[in-house]
Design a protein around this motif. Structure first.
Motif, PDB file in Angstrom:
ATOM      1  N   LEU A  12       1.373   8.641 -40.666  1.00 14.69           N
ATOM      2  CA  LEU A  12       0.217   9.436 -40.270  1.00 14.69           C
ATOM      3  C   LEU A  12       0.136  10.743 -41.054  1.00 14.69           C
ATOM      4  O   LEU A  12      -0.937  11.170 -41.457  1.00 14.69           O
ATOM      5  N   GLU A  13       1.286  11.388 -41.255  1.00  8.96           N
ATOM      6  CA  GLU A  13       1.354  12.624 -42.035  1.00  8.96           C
ATOM      7  C   GLU A  13       2.676  12.646 -42.787  1.00  8.96           C
ATOM      8  O   GLU A  13       3.728  12.398 -42.196  1.00  8.96           O
ATOM      9  N   SER A  14       2.610  12.968 -44.074  1.00 11.11           N
ATOM     10  CA  SER A  14       3.824  13.025 -44.893  1.00 11.11           C
ATOM     11  C   SER A  14       4.313  14.460 -45.005  1.00 11.11           C
ATOM     12  O   SER A  14       3.516  15.389 -45.205  1.00 11.11           O
ATOM     13  N   GLY A  15       5.634  14.641 -44.881  1.00 11.64           N
ATOM     14  CA  GLY A  15       6.247  15.955 -45.055  1.00 11.64           C
ATOM     15  C   GLY A  15       7.329  15.899 -46.111  1.00 11.64           C
ATOM     16  O   GLY A  15       7.577  14.847 -46.716  1.00 11.64           O
ATOM     17  N   GLU A  16       7.996  17.016 -46.327  1.00 12.09           N
ATOM     18  CA  GLU A  16       9.025  17.072 -47.365  1.00 12.09           C
ATOM     19  C   GLU A  16      10.267  16.278 -46.981  1.00 12.09           C
ATOM     20  O   GLU A  16      10.819  15.546 -47.796  1.00 12.09           O
ATOM     21  N   GLU A  17      10.731  16.432 -45.749  1.00  9.54           N
ATOM     22  CA  GLU A  17      11.939  15.734 -45.296  1.00  9.54           C
ATOM     23  C   GLU A  17      11.639  14.745 -44.183  1.00  9.54           C
ATOM     24  O   GLU A  17      12.335  13.747 -44.038  1.00  9.54           O
ATOM     25  N   TRP A  18      10.630  15.038 -43.384  1.00 12.45           N
ATOM     26  CA  TRP A  18      10.248  14.177 -42.262  1.00 12.45           C
ATOM     27  C   TRP A  18       8.769  13.850 -42.354  1.00 12.45           C
ATOM     28  O   TRP A  18       7.978  14.635 -42.872  1.00 12.45           O
ATOM     29  N   GLU A  71      17.946  -4.109 -34.793  1.00 18.21           N
ATOM     30  CA  GLU A  71      17.417  -2.894 -34.182  1.00 18.21           C
ATOM     31  C   GLU A  71      16.311  -2.236 -34.991  1.00 18.21           C
ATOM     32  O   GLU A  71      15.424  -1.605 -34.437  1.00 18.21           O
ATOM     33  N   GLY A  72      16.346  -2.382 -36.295  1.00 19.90           N
ATOM     34  CA  GLY A  72      15.389  -1.685 -37.146  1.00 19.90           C
ATOM     35  C   GLY A  72      16.070  -0.563 -37.909  1.00 19.90           C
ATOM     36  O   GLY A  72      16.941   0.119 -37.369  1.00 19.90           O
ATOM     37  N   GLY A  73      15.659  -0.360 -39.138  1.00 17.99           N
ATOM     38  CA  GLY A  73      16.305   0.632 -39.993  1.00 17.99           C
ATOM     39  C   GLY A  73      15.655   2.003 -39.990  1.00 17.99           C
ATOM     40  O   GLY A  73      16.120   2.909 -40.671  1.00 17.99           O
ATOM     41  N   ILE A  74      14.572   2.152 -39.231  1.00 16.19           N
ATOM     42  CA  ILE A  74      13.879   3.440 -39.151  1.00 16.19           C
ATOM     43  C   ILE A  74      13.971   3.952 -37.724  1.00 16.19           C
ATOM     44  O   ILE A  74      13.560   3.272 -36.782  1.00 16.19           O
ATOM     45  N   ARG A  75      14.521   5.147 -37.558  1.00 20.61           N
ATOM     46  CA  ARG A  75      14.583   5.771 -36.237  1.00 20.61           C
ATOM     47  C   ARG A  75      13.362   6.668 -36.066  1.00 20.61           C
ATOM     48  O   ARG A  75      13.216   7.654 -36.772  1.00 20.61           O
ATOM     49  N   VAL A  76      12.512   6.322 -35.141  1.00 19.42           N
ATOM     50  CA  VAL A  76      11.331   7.144 -34.847  1.00 19.42           C
ATOM     51  C   VAL A  76      11.710   8.066 -33.691  1.00 19.42           C
ATOM     52  O   VAL A  76      11.947   7.613 -32.571  1.00 19.42           O
ATOM     53  N   ALA A 110      14.135   9.840 -45.959  1.00 13.69           N
ATOM     54  CA  ALA A 110      15.219   9.106 -46.605  1.00 13.69           C
ATOM     55  C   ALA A 110      15.315   7.676 -46.088  1.00 13.69           C
ATOM     56  O   ALA A 110      15.850   6.795 -46.770  1.00 13.69           O
ATOM     57  N   ASP A 111      14.782   7.420 -44.894  1.00  8.30           N
ATOM     58  CA  ASP A 111      14.823   6.078 -44.318  1.00  8.30           C
ATOM     59  C   ASP A 111      13.593   5.245 -44.677  1.00  8.30           C
ATOM     60  O   ASP A 111      13.526   4.062 -44.335  1.00  8.30           O
ATOM     61  N   LEU A 112      12.610   5.883 -45.339  1.00 12.04           N
ATOM     62  CA  LEU A 112      11.344   5.211 -45.625  1.00 12.04           C
ATOM     63  C   LEU A 112      11.248   4.812 -47.092  1.00 12.04           C
ATOM     64  O   LEU A 112      11.605   5.581 -47.984  1.00 12.04           O
ATOM     65  N   ARG A 130       8.117   0.742 -45.201  1.00 13.36           N
ATOM     66  CA  ARG A 130       9.184  -0.113 -44.683  1.00 13.36           C
ATOM     67  C   ARG A 130      10.514   0.625 -44.746  1.00 13.36           C
ATOM     68  O   ARG A 130      10.657   1.638 -45.420  1.00 13.36           O
ATOM     69  N   ALA A 131      11.484   0.083 -44.027  1.00 15.87           N
ATOM     70  CA  ALA A 131      12.811   0.693 -43.985  1.00 15.87           C
ATOM     71  C   ALA A 131      13.528   0.497 -45.313  1.00 15.87           C
ATOM     72  O   ALA A 131      13.474  -0.580 -45.904  1.00 15.87           O
ATOM     73  N   VAL A 132      14.200   1.546 -45.772  1.00 21.92           N
ATOM     74  CA  VAL A 132      15.016   1.439 -46.982  1.00 21.92           C
ATOM     75  C   VAL A 132      16.169   0.470 -46.735  1.00 21.92           C
ATOM     76  O   VAL A 132      16.515  -0.341 -47.597  1.00 21.92           O
TER      77      VAL A 132
END
Length: 250
Positions: free
Chosen positions: A208-214, A183-188, A230-232, A175-177
């Protein structure tokens, strides 16, 4: 006059510095507004009575789900459902009926009829028509499959004509932090960069896949892109978060 000119020059210099910093860091886009990607053809051409099936990896199935006239649910060719989703409902084409193997018995389905028949000949009523027959073969109800297997459907989004499906109970959501009801708090975004176009703003995504920053994420409609970690919020298990998905005795 000289003092005013100095203030103006300093202000211009500060503005130039902020502009350079904004361009280099990507924060300028957030200050002046997001640029949205053109998603008009994202899911291709879809007929009025069809919906695109978006799978757990973000891929779109080549064969669309269909909603036959007079039906409220969406159906897939039974062979497609078996291959893509692991559907346990098979068809005995010679006898024109469906079969579902349960731990202690086999259920039989008559196309176009709600309910099923047991091995001893008893008929059990249900609300769903699990199997229908069209000119090109037999089709299985996606909604019914959620009741007899580990299958989760994220509804059917009528605006995009898509339905997202998951068969993995370990699928993660986030969910969005800072949620935004409008509009939603997460920009895809289309790429893992703040300069990339926005596909969708939302308050919840599938990870689907987790990364260090994205992280590579998918929206409930099926748009696949990247979101800043940071948004998640912390990720959670899909089937844990969404209770009451499965019906034990359909």
């Amino acid at each position: 006059m000289k003092k005013k000119l100095t203030v103006v020059v300093l202000a211009l210099c500060a503005a130039i510095v902020l502009l350079i910093v904004g361009i280099s860091t990507g924060s300028l886009e957030q200050l002046i507004g997001d640029k949205y990607a053109d998603v008009s053809g994202y899911f291709g051409n879809i007929a009025d009575n069809e919906a695109v099936l978006v799978l757990a990896d973000g891929e779109q199935a080549e064969i669309h789900a269909v909603r036959p006239e007079g039906q409220t649910e969406y159906y897939l060719p039974w062979e497609t459902a078996a291959v893509l989703l692991g559907s346990p409902l098979y068809v005995d084409e010679a006898n024109g009926r469906g079969m579902l193997a349960r731990p202690e018995e086999i259920w039989y389905f008559t196309p176009g009829t709600a309910g099923y028949d047991t091995q001893d000949g008893q008929h059990v009523d249900t609300d769903s028509v699990a199997l229908i027959q069209k000119d090109d073969g037999f089709y299985v109800s996606l909604e019914y499959l959620t009741k007899v297997m580990d299958l989760y459907l994220d509804g059917v989004h009528e605006d995009t004509k898509t339905v997202v499906v998951f068969t993995d109970p370990a699928q993660s959501t986030a969910r969005a932090v800072s949620p935004d009801d409008k509009e939603g708090g997460i920009r895809v975004r289309t790429e893992s960069s703040r300069k990339a176009d926005v596909l969708k703003k939302t308050n919840e995504v599938y990870v689907l896949e987790s990364g260090e920053e994205w992280s590579r994420v998918m929206t409930s409609e099926g748009y696949v892109g990247y979101a800043e970690n940071a948004d998640l919020s912390e990720t959670a298990c899909l089937y844990t978060e969404r209770t009451g998905i499965f019906i034990a005795d359909p």
